[in-house]
Design a protein around this motif. Structure first.
Motif, short mmCIF file in Angstrom:
data_model
loop_
_atom_site.label_atom_id
_atom_site.label_comp_id
_atom_site.label_asym_id
_atom_site.label_seq_id
_atom_site.Cartn_x
_atom_site.Cartn_y
_atom_site.Cartn_z
N HIS A 223 0.85 -1.20 0.00
CA HIS A 223 0.00 0.00 0.00
C HIS A 223 0.88 1.25 0.00
O HIS A 223 1.06 1.89 1.03
N PRO A 224 1.44 1.59 -1.15
CA PRO A 224 2.31 2.77 -1.23
C PRO A 224 1.60 4.03 -0.75
O PRO A 224 0.46 4.29 -1.13
N GLY A 225 2.28 4.78 0.10
CA GLY A 225 1.71 6.03 0.61
C GLY A 225 0.89 5.88 1.87
O GLY A 225 0.44 6.88 2.45
N ALA A 226 0.68 4.65 2.33
CA ALA A 226 -0.15 4.44 3.52
C ALA A 226 0.46 5.09 4.76
O ALA A 226 -0.27 5.52 5.66
N SER A 227 1.78 5.16 4.81
CA SER A 227 2.43 5.74 5.99
C SER A 227 1.97 7.16 6.24
O SER A 227 1.87 7.60 7.39
N LYS A 228 1.68 7.90 5.17
CA LYS A 228 1.23 9.29 5.32
C LYS A 228 -0.11 9.37 6.03
O LYS A 228 -0.40 10.32 6.76
N ALA A 229 -0.96 8.37 5.81
CA ALA A 229 -2.24 8.33 6.52
C ALA A 229 -2.01 8.19 8.01
O ALA A 229 -2.71 8.80 8.84
N HIS A 230 -1.02 7.40 8.38
CA HIS A 230 -0.71 7.20 9.80
C HIS A 230 -0.10 8.46 10.41
O HIS A 230 -0.39 8.80 11.57
N GLU A 259 -3.90 16.60 -0.03
CA GLU A 259 -5.22 17.20 -0.13
C GLU A 259 -6.29 16.33 0.53
O GLU A 259 -7.19 16.83 1.22
N ILE A 260 -6.17 15.00 0.32
CA ILE A 260 -7.15 14.09 0.93
C ILE A 260 -7.06 14.14 2.44
O ILE A 260 -8.07 14.28 3.15
N PHE A 261 -5.84 14.06 2.98
CA PHE A 261 -5.67 14.02 4.43
C PHE A 261 -6.09 15.35 5.07
O PHE A 261 -6.66 15.37 6.16
N LYS A 262 -5.83 16.45 4.37
CA LYS A 262 -6.24 17.75 4.89
C LYS A 262 -7.75 17.92 4.80
O LYS A 262 -8.38 18.52 5.67
N ASP A 271 -8.22 22.00 13.98
CA ASP A 271 -7.61 23.30 13.71
C ASP A 271 -6.64 23.10 12.56
O ASP A 271 -5.62 22.40 12.70
N MET A 272 -6.94 23.69 11.42
CA MET A 272 -6.18 23.39 10.21
C MET A 272 -4.76 23.94 10.23
O MET A 272 -3.84 23.33 9.67
N THR A 273 -4.56 25.08 10.88
CA THR A 273 -3.20 25.62 10.96
C THR A 273 -2.29 24.65 11.69
O THR A 273 -1.18 24.33 11.22
N GLY A 274 -2.76 24.16 12.82
CA GLY A 274 -1.97 23.21 13.60
C GLY A 274 -1.78 21.89 12.88
O GLY A 274 -0.68 21.31 12.88
N PHE A 275 -2.86 21.40 12.24
CA PHE A 275 -2.76 20.13 11.53
C PHE A 275 -1.79 20.22 10.36
O PHE A 275 -0.93 19.34 10.19
N GLU A 276 -1.92 21.26 9.55
CA GLU A 276 -1.06 21.38 8.38
C GLU A 276 0.40 21.55 8.77
O GLU A 276 1.30 21.00 8.12
N ASP A 280 2.72 18.66 7.33
CA ASP A 280 3.69 19.07 6.31
C ASP A 280 5.13 18.93 6.78
O ASP A 280 6.05 18.72 5.96
N SER A 281 5.34 19.00 8.07
CA SER A 281 6.71 18.91 8.61
C SER A 281 7.22 17.48 8.68
O SER A 281 8.41 17.25 8.89
N GLY A 282 6.31 16.49 8.52
CA GLY A 282 6.72 15.09 8.67
C GLY A 282 7.09 14.76 10.10
O GLY A 282 7.91 13.87 10.36
N LYS A 283 6.46 15.44 11.04
CA LYS A 283 6.79 15.33 12.46
C LYS A 283 6.77 13.90 12.98
O LYS A 283 7.59 13.51 13.82
N TYR A 284 5.83 13.09 12.48
CA TYR A 284 5.66 11.75 13.05
C TYR A 284 6.19 10.64 12.15
O TYR A 284 5.88 9.46 12.36
N GLN A 285 6.97 10.98 11.16
CA GLN A 285 7.52 9.97 10.26
C GLN A 285 8.35 8.95 11.04
O GLN A 285 8.22 7.74 10.84
N ALA A 286 9.21 9.44 11.91
CA ALA A 286 10.07 8.54 12.71
C ALA A 286 9.26 7.70 13.67
O ALA A 286 9.56 6.52 13.91
N ALA A 287 8.19 8.27 14.24
CA ALA A 287 7.36 7.54 15.18
C ALA A 287 6.64 6.38 14.51
O ALA A 287 6.52 5.28 15.07
#
Length: 341
Positions: A223-230, A259-262, A271-276, A280-287
């Motif tokens: 499932h390519p791209g699934a990590s972004k959903a997480h 666009e889908i996730f947003k 709160d869209m400012t906080g979410f984006e 966008d920063s990839g903050k939880y990629q390592a987690a």
């Protein structure tokens, strides 16, 4: 060489595998022994999983045989056939699916349903009618079981537990519930989506006796791209809306784009400012990667995978498979509390 499925079939049919004592020498290399313990210890989780699969096969078949005997006995008692009994107690007592029920189902699942033609609605009607029949049949069988003396002598395999961390992961239920279910899931996995109804049944039956924990295990090779959903769901968790976002992702087509996730974040009311900023920063990629590594360490090879107080259940199993393990864990908890008094 005997393949895995042949091995599984042989054991399931009652052909025992040769047992080896822990210190038995299985091979020697220049006089240095390789023992049974050396062989089996690293395979403990896989062997336990195999034993659990064999047990579940036998138990499911045993439950079917018990139910068949109860139905046959009740039919003889009433001097009718089993089909006539089921017509009287199941079919005749199930109401027809209403147009409103069809509409409600369609609206709740239209993201996965293609088209609105009459054939689609007839398929929904058939599906809902079958669900009603199954529910009524189960209720009737449970009433027969409650009046019968049933003794099950099939022994489950020895319990193997592994230490599974739930620290920092989103969860439902009391923090100190007697039963903790840790799920390793993939938002783009159809089996993970299909097991949601079973998890809802578990929550309905056991309430505050269970704690349900979600951990990330997106399988990018499938499932390519699934990590972004997480990653997006973790950003939603920052605002206390993980489960609402979780439900939205599973109810949406398995596609990956910012666009889908947003868009889902807006639907959930984040709160869209906080979410984006978070997404966008990839903050939880390592987690997310850390959860995947943990799942690999625990022997997770596919999704969904569940650890019930450290006991592995692989795949989208039927409700009764989960219920047996949960009931066993609850009984052990009660026994432990009684013993400590």
């Amino acid at each position: 060489m005997i393949c895995f499925w042949t091995l599984l079939l042989l054991v399931a049919l009652g052909f025992p595998l040769a047992a080896q004592a822990a210190g038995d020498t299985l091979a020697e290399v220049d006089g240095v022994a390789i023992t049974s313990e050396e062989l089996e210890k690293p395979l403990a989780a896989q062997l336990s999983k195999l034993e659990e699969q064999i047990y579940n096969l036998k138990r499911q078949r045993l439950e079917t045989l018990i139910n068949e005997k109860l139905l046959a006995k009740e039919a003889v008692k009433r001097n009718i056939s089993v089909p006539a009994l089921l017509d009287a107690e199941v079919t005749s007592k199930v109401g027809l699916v209403t147009e409103q029920e069809i509409e409600n189902f369609y609206q709740a699942n239209k993201a996965q349903i293609k088209g609105e033609d009459p054939q689609v609605r007839e398929k929904i009607r058939g599906y809902l009618q079958n669900q009603k029949l199954q529910a009524r049949r189960e209720t009737f069988i449970q009433s027969l079981r409650s009046q019968a003396k049933i003794v099950v002598n099939l022994k489950p395999p020895p319990v193997l537990r592994v230490a599974v961390s739930a620290e920092g992961a989103p969860f439902k239920g009391p923090a100190k519930a007697p039963v903790t279910i840790v799920e390793f899931s993939d938002f783009h996995c159809p089996f993970c989506r299909s097991v949601l109804s079973t998890l809802a049944q578990i929550e309905s039956r056991y309430g505050d006796k269970i704690k349900l924990v979600f951990r990330d295990f997106p399988i990018e090779s499938i499932h390519p791209g699934a990590s972004k959903a997480h990653e997006a769901a973790r950003c939603a968790n920052e605002q206390g809306k993980f489960w609402a976002y979780h439900d939205k992702v599973f109810a949406s087509p398995p596609k990956s784009s910012p666009e889908i996730f947003k868009g889902l974040a807006k639907e959930v009311g984040l709160d869209m400012t906080g979410f984006e900023s978070c997404f966008d920063s990839g903050k939880y990629q390592a987690a997310v990667k850390k959860d995947i590594d943990e799942g690999n360490r625990l022997g997770v090879s596919g999704t969904p995978a569940f650890f019930i107080n450290g006991r592995l259940i692989s795949g989208a199993q039927p409700f009764d498979v989960f219920a047996r393990v949960i009931d066993d864990e609850l009984s052990r908890s009660v026994a432990a509390q009684s013993g400590s008094r």
